[in-house]
Design a protein around this motif. Structure first.
Motif, PDB file in Angstrom:
ATOM      1  N   GLU A 268      36.402 -28.523 -33.591  1.00  0.00           N
ATOM      2  CA  GLU A 268      36.538 -27.539 -32.515  1.00  0.00           C
ATOM      3  C   GLU A 268      36.310 -26.117 -33.013  1.00  0.00           C
ATOM      4  O   GLU A 268      35.775 -25.268 -32.285  1.00  0.00           O
ATOM      5  N   VAL A 269      36.706 -25.867 -34.260  1.00  0.00           N
ATOM      6  CA  VAL A 269      36.555 -24.521 -34.827  1.00  0.00           C
ATOM      7  C   VAL A 269      35.169 -24.337 -35.460  1.00  0.00           C
ATOM      8  O   VAL A 269      34.770 -23.223 -35.791  1.00  0.00           O
ATOM      9  N   GLY A 270      34.439 -25.434 -35.625  1.00  0.00           N
ATOM     10  CA  GLY A 270      33.106 -25.355 -36.211  1.00  0.00           C
ATOM     11  C   GLY A 270      33.115 -25.356 -37.727  1.00  0.00           C
ATOM     12  O   GLY A 270      32.250 -24.743 -38.366  1.00  0.00           O
ATOM     13  N   VAL A 271      34.087 -26.054 -38.333  1.00  0.00           N
ATOM     14  CA  VAL A 271      34.211 -26.139 -39.786  1.00  0.00           C
ATOM     15  C   VAL A 271      34.080 -27.596 -40.210  1.00  0.00           C
ATOM     16  O   VAL A 271      34.654 -28.486 -39.574  1.00  0.00           O
ATOM     17  N   GLU A 272      33.332 -27.842 -41.269  1.00  0.00           N
ATOM     18  CA  GLU A 272      33.283 -29.188 -41.835  1.00  0.00           C
ATOM     19  C   GLU A 272      34.624 -29.485 -42.512  1.00  0.00           C
ATOM     20  O   GLU A 272      35.088 -28.701 -43.349  1.00  0.00           O
ATOM     21  N   MET A 273      35.236 -30.591 -42.161  1.00  0.00           N
ATOM     22  CA  MET A 273      36.549 -30.915 -42.708  1.00  0.00           C
ATOM     23  C   MET A 273      36.566 -30.946 -44.242  1.00  0.00           C
ATOM     24  O   MET A 273      37.514 -30.420 -44.854  1.00  0.00           O
ATOM     25  N   PRO A 274      35.561 -31.504 -44.925  1.00  0.00           N
ATOM     26  CA  PRO A 274      35.608 -31.479 -46.389  1.00  0.00           C
ATOM     27  C   PRO A 274      35.601 -30.059 -46.962  1.00  0.00           C
ATOM     28  O   PRO A 274      36.205 -29.822 -48.014  1.00  0.00           O
ATOM     29  N   ALA A 275      34.939 -29.131 -46.287  1.00  0.00           N
ATOM     30  CA  ALA A 275      34.957 -27.739 -46.755  1.00  0.00           C
ATOM     31  C   ALA A 275      36.370 -27.172 -46.666  1.00  0.00           C
ATOM     32  O   ALA A 275      36.842 -26.486 -47.581  1.00  0.00           O
ATOM     33  N   ALA A 276      37.050 -27.463 -45.565  1.00  0.00           N
ATOM     34  CA  ALA A 276      38.444 -27.011 -45.433  1.00  0.00           C
ATOM     35  C   ALA A 276      39.311 -27.649 -46.507  1.00  0.00           C
ATOM     36  O   ALA A 276      40.213 -27.010 -47.066  1.00  0.00           O
ATOM     37  N   ALA A 277      39.049 -28.921 -46.825  1.00  0.00           N
ATOM     38  CA  ALA A 277      39.824 -29.622 -47.848  1.00  0.00           C
ATOM     39  C   ALA A 277      39.622 -29.018 -49.232  1.00  0.00           C
ATOM     40  O   ALA A 277      40.549 -28.993 -50.044  1.00  0.00           O
ATOM     41  N   VAL A 278      38.422 -28.528 -49.517  1.00  0.00           N
ATOM     42  CA  VAL A 278      38.150 -27.879 -50.800  1.00  0.00           C
ATOM     43  C   VAL A 278      38.874 -26.541 -50.891  1.00  0.00           C
ATOM     44  O   VAL A 278      39.472 -26.196 -51.915  1.00  0.00           O
ATOM     45  N   HIS A 279      38.847 -25.773 -49.816  1.00  0.00           N
ATOM     46  CA  HIS A 279      39.388 -24.417 -49.843  1.00  0.00           C
ATOM     47  C   HIS A 279      40.914 -24.372 -49.771  1.00  0.00           C
ATOM     48  O   HIS A 279      41.530 -23.465 -50.350  1.00  0.00           O
ATOM     49  N   PHE A 280      41.527 -25.317 -49.072  1.00  0.00           N
ATOM     50  CA  PHE A 280      42.968 -25.228 -48.830  1.00  0.00           C
ATOM     51  C   PHE A 280      43.809 -25.121 -50.106  1.00  0.00           C
ATOM     52  O   PHE A 280      44.628 -24.202 -50.233  1.00  0.00           O
ATOM     53  N   PRO A 281      43.670 -26.021 -51.091  1.00  0.00           N
ATOM     54  CA  PRO A 281      44.572 -25.941 -52.257  1.00  0.00           C
ATOM     55  C   PRO A 281      44.424 -24.642 -53.037  1.00  0.00           C
ATOM     56  O   PRO A 281      45.391 -24.149 -53.628  1.00  0.00           O
ATOM     57  N   LEU A 282      43.231 -24.072 -53.051  1.00  0.00           N
ATOM     58  CA  LEU A 282      42.965 -22.888 -53.853  1.00  0.00           C
ATOM     59  C   LEU A 282      43.708 -21.654 -53.366  1.00  0.00           C
ATOM     60  O   LEU A 282      43.788 -20.645 -54.081  1.00  0.00           O
ATOM     61  N   ALA A 283      44.270 -21.712 -52.157  1.00  0.00           N
ATOM     62  CA  ALA A 283      45.014 -20.566 -51.641  1.00  0.00           C
ATOM     63  C   ALA A 283      46.383 -20.427 -52.295  1.00  0.00           C
ATOM     64  O   ALA A 283      46.967 -19.341 -52.264  1.00  0.00           O
ATOM     65  N   HIS A 284      46.885 -21.519 -52.865  1.00  0.00           N
ATOM     66  CA  HIS A 284      48.206 -21.423 -53.507  1.00  0.00           C
ATOM     67  C   HIS A 284      48.069 -20.671 -54.826  1.00  0.00           C
ATOM     68  O   HIS A 284      47.150 -20.943 -55.614  1.00  0.00           O
ATOM     69  N   PRO A 285      48.963 -19.727 -55.117  1.00  0.00           N
ATOM     70  CA  PRO A 285      48.794 -18.893 -56.309  1.00  0.00           C
ATOM     71  C   PRO A 285      48.807 -19.640 -57.633  1.00  0.00           C
ATOM     72  O   PRO A 285      48.249 -19.147 -58.621  1.00  0.00           O
ATOM     73  N   VAL A 286      49.417 -20.817 -57.713  1.00  0.00           N
ATOM     74  CA  VAL A 286      49.439 -21.530 -58.992  1.00  0.00           C
ATOM     75  C   VAL A 286      48.257 -22.477 -59.149  1.00  0.00           C
ATOM     76  O   VAL A 286      48.012 -22.980 -60.244  1.00  0.00           O
ATOM     77  N   VAL A 287      47.515 -22.745 -58.080  1.00  0.00           N
ATOM     78  CA  VAL A 287      46.352 -23.633 -58.161  1.00  0.00           C
ATOM     79  C   VAL A 287      45.170 -22.819 -58.663  1.00  0.00           C
ATOM     80  O   VAL A 287      44.628 -21.984 -57.947  1.00  0.00           O
ATOM     81  N   LYS A 288      44.766 -23.066 -59.887  1.00  0.00           N
ATOM     82  CA  LYS A 288      43.708 -22.292 -60.522  1.00  0.00           C
ATOM     83  C   LYS A 288      42.339 -22.940 -60.402  1.00  0.00           C
ATOM     84  O   LYS A 288      41.319 -22.285 -60.646  1.00  0.00           O
TER      85      LYS A 288
END
Length: 332
Positions: A268-288
């Motif tokens: 609905e938002v126009g995002v490929e789900m795997p792309a969201a899956a790649v980006h999500f963990p990287l937002a946490h400050p300890v995930v390098k």
């Protein structure tokens, strides 16, 4: 604590070499070489492998490729917890879930001598003078089952000391654990002086149990995290109608339903789900770093395209509003 990921931003998205060990299909040598060449050309500079992957085959293939690259331009990690011995004459090799591994028998060993023997074999297979990061591999209940308590004690009483000595001498930049269970990861972080934890499947777009105890503790102690298994065995690439593709096995109906709901919001938002899956963990400050596995030509570019994708903030807002994302999970 040592943080090798701060040396180069290119290490933030890593190449997982499990597929080169024939995890899902019998990858020929020339295809493995072509995949690695494509990965280098796309920009992958962090490469992770393990003796487990194809019973040494992944390390052999990766080492053969990296020997032709400048050593200062990539980060290399492997794992300990198993070494390999030949089968006795007449024995039928057990493939252990790999399509065509090397005909060797794995020996679980989390002692000082076991870790040193495992590393010696890895250096030989990789043909490497240096290995940057060594993870203690699969020290969790799902992999060790009835042997968990014994191997856990061996690690604390003996095995860890081997890696700590190598780190103190400068032979390793960093040591850590590669594990599937967030509670065990938290326990080990509280007891050992670790630099990094490779957490598989427990901090993903689908589920975030790592937020409860492990990630706050890692942040407090200055331990870096590498997120792997970010597609939860494929269900965050394409949710199935029923059956497998979750956490190395069959997905229960509630997991399939959640993955399909996430996919619907992404569409609905126009995002490929795997792309969201790649980006999500990287937002946490300890995930390098995030590491993804791939074993087919074309998959390398596809994964890197997902990494380069721009994700609108509204996606995370929608996922939270639908109850599909933990309220306290940091987002890009």
């Amino acid at each position: 604590m040592t943080n090798p990921f701060e040396e180069n931003s290119a290490y933030r998205f890593g190449f997982g070499a499990s597929g080169l060990g024939t995890l899902s299909w019998d990858v020929p040598d020339d295809v493995a070489d072509a995949i690695l060449a494509e990965a280098w050309a796309e920009g992958f500079r962090y490469y992770d492998t393990s003796p487990l992957y194809g019973y040494g085959l992944s390390e052999l293939r990766l080492g053969r490729f990296l020997r032709n690259k400048p050593r200062g331009e990539y980060l290399l990690s492997t794992k300990v917890g198993r070494y390999f011995v030949p089968y006795k004459r007449g024995e039928t090799p057990d493939r252990g879930g790999w399509v065509r591994p090397l005909p060797l028998r794995p020996v679980l060993d989390y002692t000082y001598d076991g870790f040193m023997r495992s590393l010696e074999q890895s250096y030989n297979r990789l043909g490497a003078q240096t290995i940057d990061i060594v993870y203690i591999h699969d020290l969790d209940r799902r992999n060790l089952k009835a042997g968990f308590d014994q191997h856990y004690r061996e690690t604390l009483d003996s095995g860890y000391r081997a890696l700590d000595e190598l780190r103190r001498s400068g032979d390793l930049k960093a040591i850590g654990i590669g594990i599937n269970e967030a509670d065990v990861a938290a326990d080990l972080v509280s007891k050992l002086d670790l630099d990094v934890v490779m957490l598989a499947g427990r901090y993903t777009l689908l589920e975030q149990p790592g937020l409860a105890d492990f990630l706050p503790l890692a942040e407090k102690k200055g331990v870096d995290v590498v997120a792997v298994g970010i597609f939860n065995s494929g269900i965050l690439v394409k949710p199935p109608e029923a059956g497998g593709n979750y956490d190395y096995g069959a997905a229960p109906p509630e997991i399939i339903d959640k993955a399909r709901r996430i996919a619907a919001v992404c569409a609905e938002v126009g995002v490929e789900m795997p792309a969201a899956a790649v980006h999500f963990p990287l937002a946490h400050p300890v995930v390098k770093a995030v590491v993804v596995g791939m074993s087919r030509l074309g998959a390398v570019k596809q994964n890197f395209d997902w990494y380069r994708a721009s994700i609108p903030e509204v996606l995370w807002d929608r996922l939270r509003a639908e109850g599909l994302l933990s309220a306290n999970a940091p987002t890009p």
